[in-house]
Design a protein around this motif. Structure first.
Motif, PDB file in Angstrom:
ATOM      1  N   ASP A 187       0.801  -1.226   0.000  1.00 25.24           N
ATOM      2  CA  ASP A 187       0.000   0.000   0.000  1.00 25.24           C
ATOM      3  C   ASP A 187       0.833   1.276   0.000  1.00 25.24           C
ATOM      4  OD1 ASP A 187      -2.277  -1.518   0.018  1.00 25.24           O
ATOM      5  OD2 ASP A 187      -2.596  -1.365   2.195  1.00 25.24           O
ATOM      6  N   ASP A 241      -8.546   1.001  -4.574  1.00 25.90           N
ATOM      7  CA  ASP A 241      -9.147   1.030  -3.251  1.00 25.90           C
ATOM      8  C   ASP A 241      -9.053   2.431  -2.650  1.00 25.90           C
ATOM      9  OD1 ASP A 241      -9.913  -1.679  -3.054  1.00 25.90           O
ATOM     10  OD2 ASP A 241      -7.849  -2.262  -2.617  1.00 25.90           O
ATOM     11  N   GLN A 244      -6.151   5.187  -3.115  1.00 30.65           N
ATOM     12  CA  GLN A 244      -5.231   4.830  -4.198  1.00 30.65           C
ATOM     13  C   GLN A 244      -5.414   5.719  -5.419  1.00 30.65           C
ATOM     14  OE1 GLN A 244      -5.912   0.483  -4.742  1.00 30.65           O
ATOM     15  NE2 GLN A 244      -3.682   0.362  -4.843  1.00 30.65           N
ATOM     16  N   GLN A 270     -13.396   1.345  -5.368  1.00 35.42           N
ATOM     17  CA  GLN A 270     -14.152   1.221  -4.128  1.00 35.42           C
ATOM     18  C   GLN A 270     -13.409   1.939  -3.013  1.00 35.42           C
ATOM     19  OE1 GLN A 270     -14.380  -2.966  -3.295  1.00 35.42           O
ATOM     20  NE2 GLN A 270     -12.205  -3.160  -2.860  1.00 35.42           N
ATOM     21  N   GLY A 271     -14.152   2.612  -2.155  1.00 30.87           N
ATOM     22  CA  GLY A 271     -13.545   3.258  -1.005  1.00 30.87           C
ATOM     23  C   GLY A 271     -13.349   4.754  -1.205  1.00 30.87           C
ATOM     24  N   ALA A 274     -10.645   6.773  -3.701  1.00 32.35           N
ATOM     25  CA  ALA A 274     -10.103   5.952  -4.789  1.00 32.35           C
ATOM     26  C   ALA A 274     -10.209   6.739  -6.093  1.00 32.35           C
ATOM     27  CB  ALA A 274     -10.864   4.637  -4.903  1.00 32.35           C
ATOM     28  N   CYS A 306     -15.635   7.641  -4.807  1.00 34.43           N
ATOM     29  CA  CYS A 306     -14.632   7.310  -5.824  1.00 34.43           C
ATOM     30  C   CYS A 306     -14.690   8.318  -6.971  1.00 34.43           C
ATOM     31  CB  CYS A 306     -14.879   5.914  -6.399  1.00 34.43           C
ATOM     32  SG  CYS A 306     -14.996   4.606  -5.177  1.00 34.43           S
ATOM     33  N   GLU A 383      -9.615  -8.237  -3.575  1.00 34.49           N
ATOM     34  CA  GLU A 383     -10.042  -6.843  -3.623  1.00 34.49           C
ATOM     35  C   GLU A 383     -11.503  -6.701  -3.227  1.00 34.49           C
ATOM     36  OE1 GLU A 383      -8.322  -4.163  -4.101  1.00 34.49           O
ATOM     37  OE2 GLU A 383      -6.414  -5.097  -4.611  1.00 34.49           O
ATOM     38  N   ILE A 386     -12.407  -6.267   0.398  1.00 32.01           N
ATOM     39  CA  ILE A 386     -12.020  -5.023   1.059  1.00 32.01           C
ATOM     40  C   ILE A 386     -13.147  -3.993   0.941  1.00 32.01           C
ATOM     41  CG2 ILE A 386     -10.357  -3.123   1.066  1.00 32.01           C
ATOM     42  CD1 ILE A 386      -8.351  -5.024  -0.187  1.00 32.01           C
ATOM     43  N   ASN A 387     -13.483  -3.361   2.022  1.00 27.93           N
ATOM     44  CA  ASN A 387     -14.299  -2.129   2.066  1.00 27.93           C
ATOM     45  C   ASN A 387     -15.795  -2.307   1.831  1.00 27.93           C
ATOM     46  OD1 ASN A 387     -12.066  -0.553   2.569  1.00 27.93           O
ATOM     47  ND2 ASN A 387     -11.716  -0.075   0.417  1.00 27.93           N
TER      48      ASN A 387
END
Length: 394
Positions: A187, A241, A244, A270-271, A274, A306, A383, A386-387
């Motif tokens: 990360d 994510d 990112q 996602q997140g 992002a 996002c 992936e 996650i989230n």
């Protein structure tokens, strides 16, 4: 710092260049490239503060990246000096300051070669593992597929690192080459990579970019043609994510007649925070009669917070072409697909997983190496866990 003058066989002459903010004229000299401010078209989406000085003058060190190669028969890896004749044989000229800095800073160059007429059934896998983000690393590699060879080269990037690199790809006459670049960093990694291919007469290149990891990844992928009859397929898959920044910039230079290209990138986000950026540019020069090209980018937004930027471009200088087109879309889950699956007793989490699988599967299955494809689908599963509350597949 020593400035080297590479072999630029196959490169388009400067006098033939087309003025465009999308592909500025290149130079090997670092000082010919101004320090980006973020106001330039080619930098306006990139968060410069997160580049850790790669775009300025952050010093390059060494020893933070280790390389491991699993090579089937017919594929070799060697290290050569930066002034070796193979360096620059793709015709690549750095188009930005970071790439020029990486070119000049790399003291040795990794050469991956597929022997003439070799048909390599198994993929060659070269893994780059980073151990620290404190010191920036410069890298340079040249992949050479000699005439009438056939192979798949997988480049894996993992671990923690701050990296700027240049990867040249030379596809000889009649060769069939697949290059898969997997950015599966930790990360905290930052990776700026320029990957340029020269496609020879009647040869075929499939370039696959897979970006999952890293704090910031910025890839410039470009293709030019050495002669007629070349084909290039540029495929991409990315999953951004929270926090990112994943940026992919494509440039296909149709500088030879009767050449073909197809660009197909898909991404999911996602997140909170992002951010995915896709810039596609296809230049069809006056000499490129009878060419055929299409570029497409699709983004699937899985959660709120996002952002996806997608900009397809076509620059056409001749009307004597077989076909050209482009498309870009960004959207959420297809409600009709979800309703169809849930009406057949599939719970929402599994229905969403199936939709994402279908979204990515057509690109992954084009790689043609089952072991690689399976690992990528496993990465997609990870992936999804996650989230957004989708459990990993059993």
């Amino acid at each position: 710092m020593t400035t080297t003058t590479p072999n630029v066989a196959g490169a388009v002459e400067t006098s033939d260049r087309v003025a465009s903010h999308l592909h500025p004229e290149g130079s090997f000299a670092v000082d010919d490239h101004a320090v980006p401010t973020g106001l330039e078209e080619v930098w306006r989406f990139t968060p410069l503060k997160r580049l850790r000085g790669l775009h300025k003058d952050a010093p390059f060190g060494g020893g933070t990246i280790t390389l491991d190669a699993v090579l089937p028969e017919g594929v070799t890896v060697s290290e050569v000096p930066a002034d070796d004749a193979v360096v620059g044989s793709s015709g690549y000229v750095p188009a930005d300051r970071i790439s020029a800095r990486a070119w000049q800073a790399a003291e040795t160059v990794t050469v991956i070669k597929i022997a003439k007429e070799a048909v390599v059934a198994d993929a060659a896998v070269i893994t780059h593992t980073g151990s620290s983000t404190e010191t920036a690393t410069a890298g340079h590699a040249v992949i050479v597929a000699e005439p009438f060879s056939k192979a798949t080269i997988v480049l894996r990037f993992e671990g923690s690192a701050t990296v700027a690199d240049v990867i040249e790809i030379v596809v000889g006459e009649g060769a069939q080459l697949t290059v898969v670049s997997v950015q599966d960093w930790a990360d905290d990694a930052v990776h700026h990579t320029s990957q340029h291919a020269l496609v020879g007469r009647d040869s075929t290149l499939r370039h696959v970019a897979i970006s999952f990891g890293g704090d910031l990844v910025r890839m410039n992928a470009s293709v030019a043609y050495e002669s007629t009859g070349g084909e290039a397929e540029l495929l991409g898959l990315y999953f951004a994510d929270a926090g990112q920044h994943l940026e992919h910039r494509l440039f296909v230079d149709h500088n030879a007649p009767k050449s073909r290209s197809n660009v197909d990138y898909k991404g999911a986000l996602q997140g909170q925070g992002a951010h995915a950026v896709w810039i596609g540019d296809v230049l069809i020069r006056k000499a490129a009669e009878g060419i055929e090209t299409y570029e497409s980018n699709k983004n699937l937004v899985l959660t709120d917070g996002c952002r996806a930027d997608a900009v397809p471009n076509l620059e056409i200088e001749t009307g004597e072409i077989a076909g050209a087109g482009h498309a870009a879309t960004t959207g959420r889950f297809d409600d009709e697909q979800l309703f169809y699956l849930r009406s057949r007793g599939i719970d929402e989490a599994e229905a969403r997983r199936l939709v994402v699988h279908g979204f990515f599967a057509d690109i992954i299955r084009k790689i043609g190496i089952p072991a690689v494809e399976d690992k990528l689908m496993q990465a997609v599963e990870a992936e999804l866990a996650i989230n957004i509350g989708l459990p990993a597949a059993s």
